[in-house]
Design an enzyme around this catalytic site. Structure first.
Site, PDB file in Angstrom:
ATOM      1  N   GLN A  78      -3.395   3.189  -8.747  1.00  0.00           N
ATOM      2  CA  GLN A  78      -4.113   4.296  -8.131  1.00  0.00           C
ATOM      3  C   GLN A  78      -3.658   4.488  -6.688  1.00  0.00           C
ATOM      4  O   GLN A  78      -4.186   3.878  -5.762  1.00  0.00           O
ATOM      5  CB  GLN A  78      -5.626   4.065  -8.193  1.00  0.00           C
ATOM      6  N   PHE A  79      -2.671   5.366  -6.499  1.00  0.00           N
ATOM      7  CA  PHE A  79      -2.111   5.597  -5.171  1.00  0.00           C
ATOM      8  C   PHE A  79      -3.124   6.174  -4.194  1.00  0.00           C
ATOM      9  O   PHE A  79      -2.997   6.012  -2.990  1.00  0.00           O
ATOM     10  CB  PHE A  79      -0.870   6.489  -5.245  1.00  0.00           C
ATOM     11  N   THR A  80      -4.171   6.829  -4.704  1.00  0.00           N
ATOM     12  CA  THR A  80      -5.143   7.464  -3.813  1.00  0.00           C
ATOM     13  C   THR A  80      -5.946   6.461  -2.989  1.00  0.00           C
ATOM     14  O   THR A  80      -6.631   6.852  -2.047  1.00  0.00           O
ATOM     15  CB  THR A  80      -6.108   8.370  -4.607  1.00  0.00           C
TER      16      THR A  80
END
Length: 150
Positions: A78-80
């Protein structure tokens, strides 16, 4: 690396309506990777996560780890998690590693978890639009950042 760790009774991930992975008692990990993350971050986090005592013992105290319980782990990229919200109302993800860097590190992280756990780690699909559902147990949610080891 930044991890949002959730103690779960169950969790699952779907892509395009297809079940990809599901677990019962264990940990759901949301995994954010920065470009400067490396083997030291992976090793520290894998050891910390598998040994973190956040499950109840016979007296109801948080004294047991996922390792002690032989619980399961579901790791979702999850890059966010590396969103910067300093300016304006649109998050910037400039600190998140690009996919060609993040994907191999995510795979190495999952392999390190497997080595620590002694069993396989369930995963999502890197870069996919995933639907993640969980039953957070407690709720217990912990944020761990390998660059800020508090």
């Amino acid at each position: 690396m930044r991890i949002v760790l959730q103690r779960v009774s169950q969790a699952r991930v779907e892509v395009d309506g297809q079940l990809i992975s599901e677990i019962n008692l264990g940990l759901l990990l949301l995994v954010g990777i920065e470009a400067d993350d490396g083997p030291e971050d992976i090793a520290w986090l894998a050891g910390k996560i598998t040994r973190m005592r956040i499950f109840a013992d016979d007296n109801g105290l948080m004294n047991r780890s996922v390792l002690d319980l032989q619980g399961e782990i579901l790791a979702i990229s999850q890059f966010t998690l590396h969103a910067s919200t300093r300016k304006g109302n649109r998050p910037s993800f400039i600190r998140a590693a690009r996919p060609e860097i993040a994907q191999p590190l995510y795979e190495q992280f999952c392999q390190s978890l497997e080595a620590e756990l002694g069993s396989s780690v369930s995963r999502g699909v890197f870069g996919a639009d995933m639907k993640v559902s969980l039953l957070n147990d407690g709720p217990v949610t912990v944020i761990i950042d390998s660059k800020n080891r508090e």
